[in-house]
Structures are given as C-alpha cells and as structure tokens.
Design an enzyme around this catalytic site. Structure first.
Site, mmCIF file in Angstrom:
data_model
loop_
_atom_site.group_PDB
_atom_site.id
_atom_site.type_symbol
_atom_site.label_atom_id
_atom_site.label_comp_id
_atom_site.label_asym_id
_atom_site.label_seq_id
_atom_site.Cartn_x
_atom_site.Cartn_y
_atom_site.Cartn_z
ATOM 1 C CG HIS A 45 0.083 1.829 -9.319
ATOM 2 N ND1 HIS A 45 -0.065 1.685 -7.980
ATOM 3 C CD2 HIS A 45 -1.014 2.553 -9.755
ATOM 4 C CE1 HIS A 45 -1.319 2.066 -7.818
ATOM 5 N NE2 HIS A 45 -1.724 2.683 -8.801
ATOM 6 C CG ASP A 56 -2.108 0.966 1.216
ATOM 7 O OD1 ASP A 56 -2.288 1.379 0.165
ATOM 8 O OD2 ASP A 56 -2.906 1.140 2.057
ATOM 9 C CG LEU A 106 9.853 -16.667 -3.798
ATOM 10 C CD1 LEU A 106 9.561 -16.768 -2.358
ATOM 11 C CD2 LEU A 106 10.331 -15.505 -4.459
#
Ligand code: FPP
Length: 249
Positions: A41, A24, A135
């Site tokens: 973004h 956020d 991962l």
C-alpha cells in the site's frame, strides 16, 4: 505568422476528460517480495503520485481513484488499521504539494466511519484545494457504487423532484463532472467491484496485468494510447457522431 504546431505527443486526446482507476495488486506485489501487505500500500501511494503527475502532464482534467471500498472493512483488522493510518499520513504529507500542483481534491464515500482526525484532514484537504483547477482528483474512500445510487435516490426523493436519469445523476457523488471516459484496473482482475456503477455506463474498460505499484507513467501512456484507438459508439453505428453520448453526470 506562427507555424501551426502539432500538439506535443504526450497530450491525451481531448475526448479523454476523466480517468477512473481501480488500484489493485498492492498486496500481491508486497507478498512476492516477502514484504508485509502494508508495504504494498505504501508503494501504491508512490504509483498514485506518479499517476497524478501523468494526468497533469497529459492534460487529463479529472481523475477518480478507488482507495478503499465499502467492502474493504472485511480485511484483517491490522490491514484496515494500517490503511487508515496511511490515509492520515498521506493527507498530512501530500496535501500542500497537491495544492501546489494545481490539484483540487474531492472525497467520495461515507465519511462517518472514519476517525475524527481523518475526517478533519479530508475536510481541510477539500477546503485548501477548492480553488485549484488543473486536475480534479476524486478519492473514493469507504465508497460503493450501489451505496452511491441509493444515497442519490434518497436525496432525490427527499427533494420531491420527479425521477429521471438526469435528476438522479445530479445527486450522484460525482455530479457536475463528466462521466469517466476510461476505467483502468490493474492487478489482472476483470471486474468493476462495485466502483462507479452508475457513471461507468459508457466507459471504455482497460485491464492491466501490472500490479498497482508497478503502474508507472509509461503504463498510463499505454492505456491512453489504447483509449485513443477505441471507437465509442454509445449504442450507435460506426462513423456516427457521438456527441450526444457524452453525458455529464
Ligand atoms: C488494492 O490492492 C488496494 C487497496 C485496497 C488500497 C489502495 C490504496 C492506496 C494505493 C493508497 C492511496 C492513498 C490515498 C491517501 C488515496 P489489494 O490490497 O487488494 O491487492 P491484492 O489484490 O494483491 O491483495
């Protein structure tokens, strides 16, 4: 005989098997710099890439990030369109690199709302990375925690199996993976925002005032160090063994 060595200091504790992140603060980061929110973004993608590297270096095996919630469609149309274009660009540009890093990708959320090209890139990224095991990166796109519970309940009802926590858990989006041990939320807000409602039942929560593009490997290390100081009790008492609480979704 080889001397017994301590683990390198950058290793996360083995009990940290899954980090979930609410990324956020992109919009505020951009606005403070007199930039359009879309720039926030874009820089947020760089922070995500650093987070992936950090998890690999620290040996955290599962990472789940909230990239677009089912409520994010309520944003101005140009921001939603910009985010969709960004997802396409990032998948086109980064999938091969992620595969090279040993990252396996899984997307969670409702895909029907996306363009054909984005759905195709998602499917290809999952297929191309399927054999990677360094991962596991889960990207929540058009995801909502309540939706996840409802779709799992529908699938379980359709299967005819009796309802139980374990049975429902086997139909949740992250089935088969350990539940998140640590949730990190940046941007100074202290909310879950309909993220992994089912899976966060016993997760340690960590809130950072940094805006997402500012969250770097040092910030990750600080979150992990804080996690290492927490005592997880799963409803028990201090000092009790906790293994019973380490449920697999
Ligand atoms: C929240 O910040 C952030 C988002 C809704 C988008 C997050 C997306 C990325 C970091 C890109 C990831 C890309 C891929 C392919 C996974 P905000 O806009 O709500 O910030 P604000 O609270 O300051 O307004």
């Amino acid at each position: 005989m080889a001397a017994k060595r301590n683990p390198p200091p950058e290793q996360a504790p083995p009990s940290l098997r899954h980090i979930a992140v609410v990324m956020d603060g992109n919009g505020r980061w951009a606005t403070r710099r007199l930039l359009p929110r879309s720039a926030g973004h874009k820089f947020g993608v760089d922070a995500l890439k650093a987070l992936v590297r950090g998890c690999i270096v620290q040996g955290v095996p599962v990472l789940t990030v909230f990239a677009f919630s089912s409520e994010n469609w309520n944003r101005p149309a140009d921001e939603v369109q910009g985010l969709m274009e960004l997802f396409v660009q990032v998948l086109q540009r980064e999938t091969a690199t992620l595969v090279g890093q040993g990252v396996r990708l899984r997307f969670i959320g409702k895909r029907e709302a996306f363009s054909d090209s984005l759905r195709e890139l998602i499917g290809r990224a999952e297929a191309d990375s399927a054999s990677q095991d360094r991962l596991q990166l889960n990207i929540a796109l058009n995801y909502g925690g309540r939706w996840d519970i409802v779709q799992a309940a529908q699938a379980l009802a359709a299967s005819g199996e009796p309802f139980s926590e374990d049975a429902l858990g086997r139909h949740m989006c992250l089935a088969g993976l350990p539940e998140p041990d640590l949730l990190i939320r940046t941007g100074g807000e202290h909310r879950i925002s309909n993220f992994l409602l089912w899976q966060l039942a016993y997760t340690e929560l960590y809130f950072s005032d940094l805006l997402w593009p500012e969250f770097d490997e040092k910030a990750l290390a600080a979150a992990i160090a804080e996690f290492a100081r927490r005592e997880r009790r799963y409803g028990g008492v201090p000092g009790q063994p906790v293994a019973a609480g380490l449920r697999v979704a």
